[in-house]
Design an enzyme around this catalytic site. Structure first.
Site, short mmCIF file in Angstrom:
data_model
loop_
_atom_site.label_atom_id
_atom_site.label_comp_id
_atom_site.label_asym_id
_atom_site.label_seq_id
_atom_site.Cartn_x
_atom_site.Cartn_y
_atom_site.Cartn_z
N GLY A 76 0.78 -1.23 0.00
CA GLY A 76 0.00 0.00 0.00
C GLY A 76 0.81 1.27 0.00
CD GLU A 123 1.14 -9.31 1.54
OE1 GLU A 123 0.18 -8.51 1.50
OE2 GLU A 123 1.01 -10.50 1.78
N PRO A 124 4.86 -4.91 -0.82
CG PRO A 124 6.99 -3.99 -1.01
CD PRO A 124 6.22 -5.08 -0.32
NE ARG A 140 -0.37 2.14 -5.77
CZ ARG A 140 -1.47 1.95 -6.47
NH1 ARG A 140 -1.54 2.36 -7.71
NH2 ARG A 140 -2.53 1.37 -5.93
NE ARG A 193 -3.80 2.29 -10.68
CZ ARG A 193 -3.65 3.50 -10.21
NH1 ARG A 193 -3.16 4.46 -10.96
NH2 ARG A 193 -3.97 3.79 -8.97
CB CYS A 247 -16.40 1.31 -28.77
SG CYS A 247 -17.90 2.05 -29.34
CD GLU A 248 -17.04 1.58 -22.04
OE1 GLU A 248 -17.91 1.82 -21.21
OE2 GLU A 248 -17.04 0.58 -22.78
CE1 TYR A 299 -2.06 -4.03 -8.37
CE2 TYR A 299 -1.10 -1.93 -7.73
CZ TYR A 299 -1.41 -3.24 -7.43
OH TYR A 299 -1.07 -3.76 -6.22
C1 LIG Z 1 -3.12 -8.26 0.33
C2 LIG Z 1 -2.43 -7.27 -0.52
N1 LIG Z 1 -1.09 -7.17 -0.42
C3 LIG Z 1 -0.39 -6.31 -1.18
C4 LIG Z 1 -1.03 -5.48 -2.08
C5 LIG Z 1 -0.17 -4.56 -2.87
O1 LIG Z 1 -0.56 -3.26 -2.72
P1 LIG Z 1 0.34 -2.09 -3.30
O2 LIG Z 1 0.52 -2.37 -4.75
O3 LIG Z 1 -0.48 -0.88 -3.05
O4 LIG Z 1 1.62 -2.08 -2.56
C6 LIG Z 1 -2.42 -5.52 -2.20
C7 LIG Z 1 -3.15 -4.59 -3.09
O5 LIG Z 1 -3.64 -3.57 -2.66
C8 LIG Z 1 -3.15 -6.45 -1.41
O6 LIG Z 1 -4.45 -6.55 -1.50
N1 LIG Z 2 -5.29 -2.26 -8.73
C1 LIG Z 2 -5.31 -1.16 -7.84
C2 LIG Z 2 -4.88 -1.41 -6.45
C3 LIG Z 2 -5.50 -2.55 -5.73
C4 LIG Z 2 -4.54 -3.64 -5.70
C5 LIG Z 2 -4.66 -4.82 -4.90
N2 LIG Z 2 -5.41 -4.93 -3.71
C6 LIG Z 2 -4.66 0.06 -8.46
O1 LIG Z 2 -4.42 0.08 -9.59
O2 LIG Z 2 -4.41 1.03 -7.83
#
Ligand SMILES: Cc1ncc(COP(=O)(O)O)c(C=O)c1O
Ligand SMILES: N[C@@H](CCCC[NH3+])C(=O)O
Length: 431
Positions: A245, A287-288, A290, A327, A358-359, A387
């Site tokens: 997160g 668990e990064p 992003r 996104r 087409c959106e 993502y």
């Molecule tokens: C359980 C879990 N771990 C890790 C992540 C990775 O999140 P982020 O990409 O924001 O670091 C997510 C997605 O939000 C998630 O749902």
């Molecule tokens: N997919 C999302 C984040 C949620 C990821 C996993 N829980 C994004 O693009 O920001």
């Protein structure tokens, strides 16, 4: 990030020391280009942060952000662990020869096959999300000789400051057990299954978070429960997984913290809470997703048509869109872009960037400024590493783009552009 963009003598944008206009010519568009050195730098910031703090840790790359064999090979080289949430992500890890003992399986509706695959592959840990997981594991373990390490995923009731759709740690969530009642029931059930080894708790409070308070609150709440379990049963968690997160910069509105600031804040709070409750310091897992890959890639598009509506808006269309970056449509996410072949030209043309699906909602950027636009220009959109490709779709039967890794000035194709034959490969005829 336009003001920081490097530009060469031809007035072309340079990314990872490569002329991106040349990359677009060589590999065609739309194209994801990753700066692998930056991926490694981000990964090391987390890993070194924990090392400096002297705490045992696992930094598990959340492969949902971008999963491909090459990406997981880089994660492996950097000594990361891996978070997977499906058989597909686990299969990718197998193909990347990722060490199975460093893999953690997530999912709010894990299938019997997924859990069986996890057991057969001897992955490192299953994050138990619900009672169905426990029932399935109990059944599957009857035919299984070994043991499996598990964590209990809980919702600590934290409302992290982020978009509602990517908020996951609040109580009203499809993920995990609620901390007040269900977590203890899950604990009791797991403790009765000899082949399950409960290592501790997991929580993930949301995504694209710029503050540490949410994490700190979550840790406090986890420790209220851990303190109870210790008093009742003498149970001590050996692992605390605090999820991902950690926020990154997409535009000036985003003010990310240095990655090791998050690490220090987590370590400090866990250490204090463990001390307060007389518990030993657990390993800290994160668990990064992003924060490892998000700011390491750009997407290159070719600009085609233009529609100018006087006194309203100028639409500039590119050869991709919501099929390679959902996104903006899904979260109103904002991005910055420049015209890569006119990187020094003055930005005088107000416009919005549209995709070609087409959106009407297929828009990549609203209300930006670009230099005068001509068909054939190459648009570079920043910070598309997380993502983007992983959420790509075949809407309108678009073929998925190619992905290129650049490292030491060398560009390597790591995901081939799909052909239309790939797109229809599972179609069967009905004549
Ligand atoms: C359980 C879990 N771990 C890790 C992540 C990775 O999140 P982020 O990409 O924001 O670091 C997510 C997605 O939000 C998630 O749902
Ligand atoms: N997919 C999302 C984040 C949620 C990821 C996993 N829980 C994004 O693009 O920001």
């Amino acid at each position: 990030m336009s003001e920081l963009t490097e530009v060469n003598g031809k007035g072309h944008m340079v990314f990872a020391e490569r002329d991106v206009v040349e990359l677009a010519e060589t590999f065609q568009t739309p194209l994801f280009v990753y700066n692998v050195e930056k991926v490694r730098k981000n990964a090391r910031a987390f890993v070194e942060g924990f090392k400096k703090a002297g705490v045992k840790a696992q930094v598990a790359y959340a492969s949902k952000a971008f999963s491909s064999v090459a990406m997981l090979q880089v994660a492996k080289q950097e000594g990361l662990s891996l978070d997977v949430v499906s058989q597909g992500e686990l299969y990718t890890a197998m193909k990347a020869d990722f060490p199975m003992e460093k893999i953690h399986l997530h999912g709010n509706n894990k299938s019997r096959e997924e859990l069986k695959m996890a057991l057969d592959q001897h992955i490192g840990c299953i994050v138990v999300d619900n009672f169905h997981d426990i029932t399935l594991l109990k059944e599957l373990l009857k035919d299984y000789n070994g043991t499996m390490d598990v964590l209990i995923r809980v919702t600590p009731g934290i409302e992290a400051h982020t978009h509602d759709y990517i908020l996951t740690g609040n109580e009203d969530s499809k993920f995990g057990f609620d901390l007040k009642n269900q977590a203890k029931q899950a604990y009791d059930q797991i403790q009765q299954i000899d082949q399950l080894h409960l290592k501790g708790l997991h929580c993930h409070i949301g995504s694209q978070i710029f503050e540490t308070d949410g994490f700190i609150m979550a840790i406090k709440r986890l420790y209220e429960v851990l303190a109870d379990w210790y008093k009742q049963d003498g149970f001590e968690a050996t692992v605390l997984n605090l999820g991902g997160g950690f926020g990154i910069r997409y535009t000036d509105e985003d003010k990310p913290l240095p990655l090791d600031d998050y690490v220090l804040a987590l370590v400090k709070e866990v250490t204090e809470e463990a001390d307060t409750h007389g518990l030993s310091l657990p390993e800290i897992w994160i668990e990064p997703g992003r924060a490892i890959v998000g700011d390491t890639a750009i997407t290159l598009y070719e600009i085609g048509s233009k529609k100018e509506i006087p006194n309203m808006r100028n639409y500039v269309s590119v050869d991709g869109g919501m099929t390679d970056n959902i996104r903006p449509a899904l979260y109103q996410a904002k991005y910055e872009a420049i015209i890569a072949n006119k990187a020094r030209a003055p930005k005088t043309y107000p416009c919005s960037i549209a995709g070609k699906c087409c959106e009407s909602g297929d828009m990549l950027i609203y209300d930006t400024l670009l230099p005068e636009v001509t068909p054939g220009d190459i648009l570079a959109v920043f910070s598309t590493g997380a993502y983007g490709y992983s959420m790509a779709s075949h809407y309108n039967r678009f073929a998925k783009p190619a992905v290129v890794f650049v490292e030491n000035e060398e560009a390597t194709l790591v995901v081939k552009r799909e052909t239309y034959a790939d797109v229809i490969q599972n179609d069967l005829s009905y004549e």
